[in-house]
Write a protein that holds these residues in place. Structure first.
Motif, PDB file in Angstrom:
ATOM      1  N   LEU A   1       8.091  12.216  -3.704  1.00  0.00           N
ATOM      2  CA  LEU A   1       6.821  11.884  -2.911  1.00  0.00           C
ATOM      3  C   LEU A   1       5.759  12.777  -3.793  1.00  0.00           C
ATOM      4  O   LEU A   1       5.740  13.681  -4.000  1.00  0.00           O
ATOM      5  CB  LEU A   1       6.815  12.795  -1.447  1.00  0.00           C
ATOM      6  CG  LEU A   1       7.617  12.169  -0.444  1.00  0.00           C
ATOM      7  CD1 LEU A   1       8.863  12.586  -0.649  1.00  0.00           C
ATOM      8  CD2 LEU A   1       6.995  12.436   1.062  1.00  0.00           C
TER       9      LEU A   1
ATOM     10  N   THR B   1      -1.335  12.515  -2.920  1.00  0.00           N
ATOM     11  CA  THR B   1      -2.091  11.448  -2.738  1.00  0.00           C
ATOM     12  C   THR B   1      -3.726  11.965  -2.565  1.00  0.00           C
ATOM     13  O   THR B   1      -4.688  11.675  -2.911  1.00  0.00           O
ATOM     14  CB  THR B   1      -1.814  10.567  -1.815  1.00  0.00           C
ATOM     15  OG1 THR B   1      -1.505  11.101  -0.540  1.00  0.00           O
ATOM     16  CG2 THR B   1      -0.373   9.614  -2.015  1.00  0.00           C
TER      17      THR B   1
ATOM     18  N   SER C   1       3.116  11.275  -0.607  1.00  0.00           N
ATOM     19  CA  SER C   1       3.512   9.880  -0.193  1.00  0.00           C
ATOM     20  C   SER C   1       4.773   9.430  -0.995  1.00  0.00           C
ATOM     21  O   SER C   1       4.609   9.480  -2.323  1.00  0.00           O
ATOM     22  CB  SER C   1       2.257   8.845  -0.145  1.00  0.00           C
ATOM     23  OG  SER C   1       2.838   7.630   0.319  1.00  0.00           O
TER      24      SER C   1
ATOM     25  N   GLU D   1       5.411   6.336  -1.791  1.00  0.00           N
ATOM     26  CA  GLU D   1       5.242   5.093  -1.754  1.00  0.00           C
ATOM     27  C   GLU D   1       6.069   4.064  -2.563  1.00  0.00           C
ATOM     28  O   GLU D   1       6.267   2.834  -2.591  1.00  0.00           O
ATOM     29  CB  GLU D   1       3.630   4.712  -2.658  1.00  0.00           C
ATOM     30  CG  GLU D   1       2.885   3.467  -2.087  1.00  0.00           C
ATOM     31  CD  GLU D   1       1.479   3.376  -2.570  1.00  0.00           C
ATOM     32  OE1 GLU D   1       1.036   2.480  -2.505  1.00  0.00           O
ATOM     33  OE2 GLU D   1       0.778   4.671  -2.478  1.00  0.00           O
ATOM     34  N   TYR D   2       6.403   4.778  -3.764  1.00  0.00           N
ATOM     35  CA  TYR D   2       7.413   4.027  -4.883  1.00  0.00           C
ATOM     36  C   TYR D   2       9.021   4.615  -4.708  1.00  0.00           C
ATOM     37  O   TYR D   2       9.444   4.804  -5.645  1.00  0.00           O
ATOM     38  CB  TYR D   2       6.989   4.015  -5.898  1.00  0.00           C
ATOM     39  CG  TYR D   2       5.561   3.213  -6.079  1.00  0.00           C
ATOM     40  CD1 TYR D   2       5.597   1.982  -6.028  1.00  0.00           C
ATOM     41  CD2 TYR D   2       4.505   3.804  -6.253  1.00  0.00           C
ATOM     42  CE1 TYR D   2       4.437   0.948  -6.226  1.00  0.00           C
ATOM     43  CE2 TYR D   2       3.317   3.203  -6.296  1.00  0.00           C
ATOM     44  CZ  TYR D   2       3.228   1.786  -6.248  1.00  0.00           C
ATOM     45  OH  TYR D   2       2.114   1.155  -6.334  1.00  0.00           O
TER      46      TYR D   2
ATOM     47  N   ASP E   1      11.742   2.441  -5.582  1.00  0.00           N
ATOM     48  CA  ASP E   1      11.552   1.815  -6.920  1.00  0.00           C
ATOM     49  C   ASP E   1      12.854   1.676  -7.713  1.00  0.00           C
ATOM     50  O   ASP E   1      13.854   2.740  -7.819  1.00  0.00           O
ATOM     51  CB  ASP E   1      10.723   2.230  -7.847  1.00  0.00           C
ATOM     52  CG  ASP E   1      10.311   1.815  -9.192  1.00  0.00           C
ATOM     53  OD1 ASP E   1      10.205   0.361  -9.058  1.00  0.00           O
ATOM     54  OD2 ASP E   1      10.325   2.483 -10.257  1.00  0.00           O
TER      55      ASP E   1
ATOM     56  N   GLY F   1      11.452  -2.052  -4.368  1.00  0.00           N
ATOM     57  CA  GLY F   1      11.158  -1.855  -2.981  1.00  0.00           C
ATOM     58  C   GLY F   1      12.418  -1.849  -1.919  1.00  0.00           C
ATOM     59  O   GLY F   1      12.369  -1.629  -0.724  1.00  0.00           O
TER      60      GLY F   1
ATOM     61  N   PHE G   1      11.283   0.519   3.101  1.00  0.00           N
ATOM     62  CA  PHE G   1      10.406   1.070   4.056  1.00  0.00           C
ATOM     63  C   PHE G   1      10.049  -0.100   5.077  1.00  0.00           C
ATOM     64  O   PHE G   1      10.612  -1.302   4.996  1.00  0.00           O
ATOM     65  CB  PHE G   1       8.982   1.179   3.433  1.00  0.00           C
ATOM     66  CG  PHE G   1       9.175   2.427   2.554  1.00  0.00           C
ATOM     67  CD1 PHE G   1       9.541   3.658   3.079  1.00  0.00           C
ATOM     68  CD2 PHE G   1       8.602   2.384   1.274  1.00  0.00           C
ATOM     69  CE1 PHE G   1       9.981   4.850   2.220  1.00  0.00           C
ATOM     70  CE2 PHE G   1       8.835   3.508   0.612  1.00  0.00           C
ATOM     71  CZ  PHE G   1       9.368   4.721   0.935  1.00  0.00           C
TER      72      PHE G   1
ATOM     73  N   ASN H   1       5.327  -1.962   0.750  1.00  0.00           N
ATOM     74  CA  ASN H   1       5.202  -1.733  -0.677  1.00  0.00           C
ATOM     75  C   ASN H   1       6.541  -2.148  -1.424  1.00  0.00           C
ATOM     76  O   ASN H   1       6.563  -1.809  -2.646  1.00  0.00           O
ATOM     77  CB  ASN H   1       5.208  -0.411  -0.737  1.00  0.00           C
ATOM     78  CG  ASN H   1       4.079  -0.006  -1.891  1.00  0.00           C
ATOM     79  OD1 ASN H   1       2.954  -0.523  -2.071  1.00  0.00           O
ATOM     80  ND2 ASN H   1       4.601   1.061  -2.433  1.00  0.00           N
TER      81      ASN H   1
ATOM     82  N   ARG I   1       0.088  -0.332   6.271  1.00  0.00           N
ATOM     83  CA  ARG I   1       0.317   1.244   5.741  1.00  0.00           C
ATOM     84  C   ARG I   1       0.175   2.126   6.802  1.00  0.00           C
ATOM     85  O   ARG I   1       0.881   3.406   6.416  1.00  0.00           O
ATOM     86  CB  ARG I   1      -1.101   1.349   4.566  1.00  0.00           C
ATOM     87  CG  ARG I   1      -1.081   2.744   4.029  1.00  0.00           C
ATOM     88  CD  ARG I   1      -2.030   2.754   3.020  1.00  0.00           C
ATOM     89  NE  ARG I   1      -1.637   1.877   1.829  1.00  0.00           N
ATOM     90  CZ  ARG I   1      -1.005   2.291   0.851  1.00  0.00           C
ATOM     91  NH1 ARG I   1      -0.433   3.618   0.711  1.00  0.00           N
ATOM     92  NH2 ARG I   1      -0.499   1.543  -0.256  1.00  0.00           N
TER      93      ARG I   1
ATOM     94  N   GLU J   1       4.002   3.562   6.118  1.00  0.00           N
ATOM     95  CA  GLU J   1       4.103   4.712   5.057  1.00  0.00           C
ATOM     96  C   GLU J   1       4.711   6.006   5.407  1.00  0.00           C
ATOM     97  O   GLU J   1       4.659   6.183   6.548  1.00  0.00           O
ATOM     98  CB  GLU J   1       2.661   5.056   4.591  1.00  0.00           C
ATOM     99  CG  GLU J   1       2.637   5.869   3.277  1.00  0.00           C
ATOM    100  CD  GLU J   1       1.034   6.249   3.193  1.00  0.00           C
ATOM    101  OE1 GLU J   1       0.872   6.810   1.834  1.00  0.00           O
ATOM    102  OE2 GLU J   1       0.302   6.343   3.982  1.00  0.00           O
TER     103      GLU J   1
ATOM    104  N   TYR K   1       5.323   9.221   4.461  1.00  0.00           N
ATOM    105  CA  TYR K   1       4.520  10.544   3.857  1.00  0.00           C
ATOM    106  C   TYR K   1       4.783  11.990   4.538  1.00  0.00           C
ATOM    107  O   TYR K   1       5.328  11.942   5.969  1.00  0.00           O
ATOM    108  CB  TYR K   1       3.090  10.206   4.243  1.00  0.00           C
ATOM    109  CG  TYR K   1       2.389  10.308   5.471  1.00  0.00           C
ATOM    110  CD1 TYR K   1       1.949  11.439   6.115  1.00  0.00           C
ATOM    111  CD2 TYR K   1       2.239   9.108   6.108  1.00  0.00           C
ATOM    112  CE1 TYR K   1       1.312  11.363   7.410  1.00  0.00           C
ATOM    113  CE2 TYR K   1       1.729   9.191   7.464  1.00  0.00           C
ATOM    114  CZ  TYR K   1       1.306  10.161   8.097  1.00  0.00           C
ATOM    115  OH  TYR K   1       0.930  10.238   9.402  1.00  0.00           O
TER     116      TYR K   1
END
Length: 504
Positions: free
Chosen positions: A285, A288, A302, A304-305, A308, A328, A345, A350, A366, A370, A372
């Motif tokens: 994480l 941000t 976060s 967010e990726y 990946d 994702g 997610f 994302n 989001r 999200e 987080y």
């Protein structure tokens, strides 16, 4: 009238005491100002120490109820899966609000780490307005899908035998069951009914996403967690007695990061890592922004990726497991008994648009989806958490398996879970004190130093005034006229004038 000597002595002693008091107060205030950081860290270390009698340990050993929300995707058109012109359509059902109590068992203490197993007890929250557990859902037949997935590399005759086992009229690509059976209660499944009778398979006797897991100790393995309050506090050192997994390639097998419950003091605006046995990996994480919650400053991180596969961060390429799919969606089949299980997610938030475009009903948001975590930067305490993970299954053609001969290759959403932790008023009050303590200490230091200086200055002024008064007294004494007796002056005059002189 009292003699002046003792009074003056007492006044002199009072001034000396006041002078030394002022000096001591200035020194004390200066020490607080100079050494406050060390004192502050010592106080935090003491308050956050991890031992069987500490508050941190008690909350870790058995957590307070954690709100957990289950959302299931209802497959509205499963009968049209073989029609390439029609996309699979899903509608979200829920939330079904539960609460979890997470506990620890088989706890053993060592020099700098604690070894334990964990369990999760999940209860439906009857007090809140929820979805009904009797709601009927069309969901993917995960049992049949797993059998077909495992058969894809088998020889022709093995596939034919599996195809025969899946050709029963009761075996379909989807199941229609109440939510309670899909989640925890379980449901009768013809394939599992057969496999459970074969001892070498170790299959459960019922289907269900979490059947047989509620309250069971050790399902997610054995952890070794560093508990010393230093820069590794809360870090997972070993999982199942190893510092690596066998699920991926190279560095992606490394076990890194916190268990998600404790973090070291003095957080920075960089990143945090969490090792999750559910994800079979370490989740990163990234910082941000700063946020304020109930008057407490927090750092938001976060993921967010977090899923990946090397598209955004090349170092994640080793998670591909032989086939790099678009970013994702994360392949966890290697740690899910080789079932076609993929994580993302919620609503493919994302993720590459290809996943959302292949089905209908996905609405990523989001605010809602999200992943987080917000930490109080000084203490590392978790202020807020929103952790949503979606489970998806890969449907794809498998030659010689009749049930999967003509299906498209597509990732089908099954359900997602959101864990939510919010900052309570009681903890917020404690965190506000932690954050405001430096300001309070500076005010106190300056007040003490100012008070001491006033005392010292006051004594100096009094001594100066006394000295000046003493000098003035001496000057007055010197200027006083000393009385002199009258002196008779005799003056010689002629005899003839003596009769005219009058003596006084």
């Amino acid at each position: 009238m009292m003699p002046r000597g003792p009074v003056m002595q007492k006044t002199h002693c009072g001034k000396i005491c006041l002078l030394f008091s002022g000096i001591l107060v200035v020194c004390f205030g200066s020490c607080i100002l100079i050494f406050f950081e060390s004192i502050y860290d010592s106080i935090l270390n003491y308050g956050l120490q991890f031992n069987p009698s500490s508050q941190a340990y008690q909350g870790w050993y058995k957590s307070p109820p954690i709100p957990t929300y289950f959302y299931l995707f209802n497959w509205t058109n499963p009968e049209k899966i073989n029609d390439v012109s029609v996309k699979p359509e899903f509608e979200e059902n829920g939330p079904y609000r539960f609460y979890e109590i997470r506990g620890k068992s088989n706890v053993s203490w060592f020099d700098h780490y604690v070894k334990y197993k964990s369990y999760t007890s999940t209860f439906f929250d009857e007090t809140k307005k929820n979805g009904n557990l009797s709601d009927v859902i069309n969901s993917v037949n995960t049992v049949a899908l797993a059998v077909g997935y495992q058969a894809r590399f088998q020889n022709f005759w093995t596939k034919k035998m599996m195809s025969l086992g899946l050709s029963s009229k009761s075996v379909k690509l989807y199941v229609t069951k109440p939510v309670r059976e899909l989640l925890f209660d379980g449901y009768e499944d013809p394939v599992l009914g057969l496999l459970s009778k074969l001892p070498f398979f170790g299959a459960p006797d019922k289907g269900g996403f979490f059947y047989g897991r509620n309250g069971t100790v050790g399902l997610d393995g054995t952890y070794n967690m560093h508990f010393k309050n230093d820069d590794r506090f809360g870090e997972v050192l070993l999982w199942n007695n190893k510092n690596q997994t066998d699920f991926f390639n190279g560095e992606c097998n490394s076990i890194k990061g916190s268990s998600g419950e404790f973090f070291p003091l003095n957080r920075k605006k960089d990143r945090i890592m969490i090792f999750s046995s559910e994800m079979c990996k370490s989740l990163v994480l990234y910082y941000t922004e700063e946020v304020m919650i109930k008057g407490v400053l927090g750092y938001k991180y976060s993921a967010e990726y977090g899923f990946d596969n090397g598209t955004v961060y090349p170092e994640n390429y080793c998670y591909c497991n032989g086939e790099c799919i678009p970013t994702g969606v994360f392949n966890v089949s290697s740690c899910r008994m080789n079932s076609p299980t993929f994580l993302s997610f919620p609503h493919f938030f994302n993720a590459d648009p290809v996943y959302r475009d292949s089905v209908k009903g996905m609405k990523p948001n989001r605010t809602l989806h999200e992943f987080y975590m917000i930490l109080e930067p000084k203490s590392g305490i978790v202020m807020e958490l929103q952790g949503g993970i979606q489970l998806n299954m890969l449907l794809q053609p498998v030659s010689s398996i009749r049930l999967y001969n003509k299906v498209p290759r597509i990732f089908l959403p099954i359900f997602y879970i959101v864990h939510k932790v919010e900052l309570s008023d009681e903890i917020a009050a404690g965190l506000r004190l932690i954050q405001n303590l430096p300001t309070y200490s500076y005010y106190m230091s300056y007040t003490l130093i100012s008070t001491g200086l006033i005392c010292i200055f006051g004594v100096i002024v009094l001594l100066f005034c006394r000295y000046k008064a003493s000098n003035l007294t001496k000057m007055k004494i010197n200027r006083e006229i000393i009385p002199v007796k009258k002196i008779i002056i005799y003056e010689q005059v002629p005899l003839k004038e003596k009769s005219d002189i009058t003596w006084t």
